[in-house]
Motif scaffolding. Structure first.
Motif, PDB file in Angstrom:
ATOM      1  N   GLY A  20       0.831  -1.196   0.000  1.00 49.63           N
ATOM      2  CA  GLY A  20       0.000   0.000   0.000  1.00 49.63           C
ATOM      3  C   GLY A  20       0.864   1.243   0.000  1.00 49.63           C
ATOM      4  N   ALA A  21       0.337   2.290  -0.616  1.00 42.24           N
ATOM      5  CA  ALA A  21       1.037   3.565  -0.642  1.00 42.24           C
ATOM      6  C   ALA A  21       0.034   4.682  -0.621  1.00 42.24           C
ATOM      7  N   GLY A  22       0.348   5.751   0.095  1.00 43.64           N
ATOM      8  CA  GLY A  22      -0.554   6.883   0.166  1.00 43.64           C
ATOM      9  C   GLY A  22      -0.451   7.753  -1.059  1.00 43.64           C
ATOM     10  N   SER A  23      -1.259   8.783  -1.120  1.00 44.51           N
ATOM     11  CA  SER A  23      -1.227   9.729  -2.215  1.00 44.51           C
ATOM     12  C   SER A  23       0.138  10.393  -2.275  1.00 44.51           C
ATOM     13  N   SER A  24       0.602  10.649  -3.485  1.00 40.75           N
ATOM     14  CA  SER A  24       1.918  11.253  -3.653  1.00 40.75           C
ATOM     15  C   SER A  24       1.983  12.639  -3.049  1.00 40.75           C
ATOM     16  N   ALA A  25       0.809  13.267  -2.874  1.00 39.99           N
ATOM     17  CA  ALA A  25       0.777  14.614  -2.325  1.00 39.99           C
ATOM     18  C   ALA A  25       0.899  14.616  -0.809  1.00 39.99           C
ATOM     19  N   GLN A  26       0.803  13.454  -0.182  1.00 38.12           N
ATOM     20  CA  GLN A  26       0.806  13.384   1.268  1.00 38.12           C
ATOM     21  C   GLN A  26       2.231  13.219   1.787  1.00 38.12           C
ATOM     22  N   GLN A  27       2.537  13.890   2.897  1.00 42.78           N
ATOM     23  CA  GLN A  27       3.825  13.721   3.555  1.00 42.78           C
ATOM     24  C   GLN A  27       3.809  12.471   4.431  1.00 42.78           C
ATOM     25  N   TYR A  28       2.643  12.180   4.993  1.00 39.37           N
ATOM     26  CA  TYR A  28       2.523  11.017   5.863  1.00 39.37           C
ATOM     27  C   TYR A  28       2.681   9.735   5.053  1.00 39.37           C
ATOM     28  N   GLN A  29       3.418   8.798   5.572  1.00 40.60           N
ATOM     29  CA  GLN A  29       3.619   7.514   4.907  1.00 40.60           C
ATOM     30  C   GLN A  29       2.835   6.431   5.645  1.00 40.60           C
ATOM     31  N   PRO A  30       1.758   5.925   5.048  1.00 41.86           N
ATOM     32  CA  PRO A  30       0.978   4.874   5.715  1.00 41.86           C
ATOM     33  C   PRO A  30       1.804   3.606   5.897  1.00 41.86           C
ATOM     34  N   PRO A  31       1.374   2.709   6.786  1.00 43.11           N
ATOM     35  CA  PRO A  31       2.073   1.438   6.956  1.00 43.11           C
ATOM     36  C   PRO A  31       2.163   0.689   5.626  1.00 43.11           C
ATOM     37  N   GLN A  32       3.294   0.066   5.406  1.00 43.46           N
ATOM     38  CA  GLN A  32       3.524  -0.677   4.170  1.00 43.46           C
ATOM     39  C   GLN A  32       3.460  -2.181   4.438  1.00 43.46           C
ATOM     40  N   HIS A  33       3.085  -2.930   3.415  1.00 44.11           N
ATOM     41  CA  HIS A  33       3.134  -4.391   3.470  1.00 44.11           C
ATOM     42  C   HIS A  33       4.412  -4.835   2.755  1.00 44.11           C
ATOM     43  N   THR A  34       5.442  -5.118   3.504  1.00 50.47           N
ATOM     44  CA  THR A  34       6.714  -5.510   2.887  1.00 50.47           C
ATOM     45  C   THR A  34       7.172  -6.907   3.308  1.00 50.47           C
ATOM     46  N   GLN A  35       6.532  -7.479   4.314  1.00 54.10           N
ATOM     47  CA  GLN A  35       6.931  -8.797   4.802  1.00 54.10           C
ATOM     48  C   GLN A  35       5.733  -9.740   4.796  1.00 54.10           C
ATOM     49  N   GLY A  36       6.011 -10.989   4.571  1.00 52.52           N
ATOM     50  CA  GLY A  36       4.949 -11.981   4.591  1.00 52.52           C
ATOM     51  C   GLY A  36       4.513 -12.328   5.993  1.00 52.52           C
ATOM     52  N   PRO A  37       3.373 -12.987   6.123  1.00 50.76           N
ATOM     53  CA  PRO A  37       2.882 -13.389   7.441  1.00 50.76           C
ATOM     54  C   PRO A  37       3.805 -14.415   8.080  1.00 50.76           C
ATOM     55  N   PRO A  38       4.005 -14.352   9.385  1.00 49.19           N
ATOM     56  CA  PRO A  38       5.000 -15.195  10.040  1.00 49.19           C
ATOM     57  C   PRO A  38       4.625 -16.654  10.157  1.00 49.19           C
ATOM     58  N   PHE A  39       3.355 -17.010   9.988  1.00 49.88           N
ATOM     59  CA  PHE A  39       2.994 -18.406  10.204  1.00 49.88           C
ATOM     60  C   PHE A  39       2.272 -19.040   9.025  1.00 49.88           C
ATOM     61  N   TYR A  40       1.970 -18.273   7.963  1.00 48.02           N
ATOM     62  CA  TYR A  40       1.251 -18.844   6.832  1.00 48.02           C
ATOM     63  C   TYR A  40       2.179 -19.315   5.710  1.00 48.02           C
ATOM     64  N   GLY A  41       3.469 -19.035   5.812  1.00 49.45           N
ATOM     65  CA  GLY A  41       4.340 -19.230   4.668  1.00 49.45           C
ATOM     66  C   GLY A  41       4.503 -20.659   4.192  1.00 49.45           C
ATOM     67  N   ASN A  42       4.483 -21.619   5.094  1.00 51.63           N
ATOM     68  CA  ASN A  42       4.827 -22.990   4.704  1.00 51.63           C
ATOM     69  C   ASN A  42       3.720 -23.982   5.023  1.00 51.63           C
ATOM     70  N   ILE A  43       2.468 -23.549   4.906  1.00 53.32           N
ATOM     71  CA  ILE A  43       1.359 -24.453   5.166  1.00 53.32           C
ATOM     72  C   ILE A  43       0.465 -24.529   3.944  1.00 53.32           C
ATOM     73  N   THR A  44      -0.358 -25.540   3.903  1.00 54.80           N
ATOM     74  CA  THR A  44      -1.257 -25.740   2.774  1.00 54.80           C
ATOM     75  C   THR A  44      -2.489 -24.847   2.914  1.00 54.80           C
ATOM     76  N   PRO A  45      -3.211 -24.613   1.809  1.00 60.31           N
ATOM     77  CA  PRO A  45      -4.464 -23.863   1.925  1.00 60.31           C
ATOM     78  C   PRO A  45      -5.441 -24.494   2.896  1.00 60.31           C
ATOM     79  N   GLU A  46      -5.456 -25.821   2.968  1.00 65.57           N
ATOM     80  CA  GLU A  46      -6.352 -26.503   3.900  1.00 65.57           C
ATOM     81  C   GLU A  46      -5.971 -26.184   5.346  1.00 65.57           C
ATOM     82  N   GLN A  47      -4.685 -26.171   5.630  1.00 67.19           N
ATOM     83  CA  GLN A  47      -4.237 -25.801   6.972  1.00 67.19           C
ATOM     84  C   GLN A  47      -4.548 -24.333   7.257  1.00 67.19           C
ATOM     85  N   GLY A  48      -4.409 -23.491   6.226  1.00 69.78           N
ATOM     86  CA  GLY A  48      -4.753 -22.074   6.393  1.00 69.78           C
ATOM     87  C   GLY A  48      -6.217 -21.887   6.718  1.00 69.78           C
TER      88      GLY A  48
END
Length: 330
Positions: A20-48
């Motif tokens: 996610g990114a805010g409007s280019s006109a905004q000085q405030y920087q919203p939280p970014q999604h740069t890392q994957g979830p800590p526990f979903y990475g190595n499980i099956t969709p059924e386990q999820g």
């Protein structure tokens, strides 16, 4: 609602793909999604899916001061909710953004306003959301735990035989439910089974559940009953559109909340208008139809009629940048 290629691989991708990114006109920087979830990475969709049914969520790198401040925000919000009025069908509105991308924060805030006005829910409205793009949020975040607490508070002060819950959620979605993702700190999922279990345990049968997310039709079978209304942005196997972080609305939120529910028409007509508008926008953009779902229980008309008798007769104008304007930028 961000149309991520290979969405069935969301378990390993959604934390990094939906940046996610805010409007280019905004000085405030919203939280970014740069890392994957800590526990979903190595499980099956059924386990999820199993973890989603269990209501599992994860917070990381939260400071003790942040945790205390969040508890205080939630306590203050829930304490302000007024009790029901005997002999009056009161609506309790809970509007939630489960993702920290600003489009969801803006949509949840305005949905709370529109639904509170339409359903006479001043003093009985809870908004849980991250940033609106202008600065850090002063509201409690839309996490699974906070949603559970908000629903429990509503159940505590309402009369379930007389009153109604109106729940609006907006976020990214996956085939097993609606995604919770607060920057790189919060991760989780609410599945239909989890939400159905919570509402059942709280005794909330008279409810309107509005879900703005991809694949949100998965909520219809379990959440529908004779006393309920369920409207979703898509069928259970389709994506929906409009979730770019610098937007003001998703397609579904704009059509249903920002247009249809601002008018003095019943929920069936509002749902039909939203479906029509979304269809027109998708056709214009040559997008695969999202197939929004509308389910109205046979007995819901009793409480809907009581609420509609008090709805405002004046139409209010849509606000924000129209969701369909995204197509003009292509």
């Amino acid at each position: 609602m961000g149309r991520v290629a290979g969405v069935l691989k969301w378990l390993t991708a959604f934390g990094v793909a939906l940046a996610g990114a805010g409007s280019s006109a905004q000085q405030y920087q919203p939280p970014q999604h740069t890392q994957g979830p800590p526990f979903y990475g190595n499980i099956t969709p059924e386990q999820g899916a199993m973890l989603a049914d269990m209501g599992l969520s994860s917070e990381r790198d939260r400071t003790a001061r942040w945790t205390l401040a969040e508890h205080r925000r939630l306590d203050h919000t829930l304490a302000a909710v007024q009790p029901q009025r005997k002999g009056v069908v009161d609506a309790y509105v809970v509007a939630v953004a489960l993702d920290s991308d600003p489009v969801f924060g803006r949509e949840a805030r305005e949905a709370g306003k529109v639904l509170a006005r339409r359903y006479d829910a001043a003093g009985r409205t809870i908004v849980l959301a991250g940033t609106d793009g202008s600065g850090d949020s002063t509201l409690p975040r839309g996490s699974p735990d906070n949603i559970a607490a908000a629903l429990a508070r509503v159940a505590e002060v309402m009369d379930p035989k007389e009153d109604v819950l109106i729940l609006y959620t907006t976020s990214h979605g996956a085939p097993m439910g609606i995604v919770y993702n607060d920057g790189d700190q919060g991760y989780g999922m609410i599945s239909p089974q989890r939400l159905w279990t919570m509402l059942g345990a709280l005794g909330i049968e008279r409810r309107m559940v509005l879900v703005s997310a991809c694949f949100s039709g998965v909520f219809v079978p379990l959440l529908s009953n004779v006393d309920s209304v369920v409207i979703t942005a898509s069928s259970d196997d389709r994506t929906s559109f409009g979730c770019q972080a610098d937007s003001d609305w998703t397609f579904f939120g704009d059509a249903l909340i920002n247009h249809a529910l601002r008018k003095p028409q019943d929920i069936a007509a509002a749902g039909a208008e939203a479906v029509r508008l979304i269809g027109e926008w998708e056709t214009r953009g040559q997008l695969k139809p999202s197939q929004p779902q509308v389910s109205i229980g046979a007995n819901a008309g009793v409480w809907l009629a009581a609420l509609d008798r008090r709805r405002p007769k004046e139409v209010t104008a849509p606000v924000g940048k129209p969701a369909v304007s995204l197509l003009d930028a292509k």
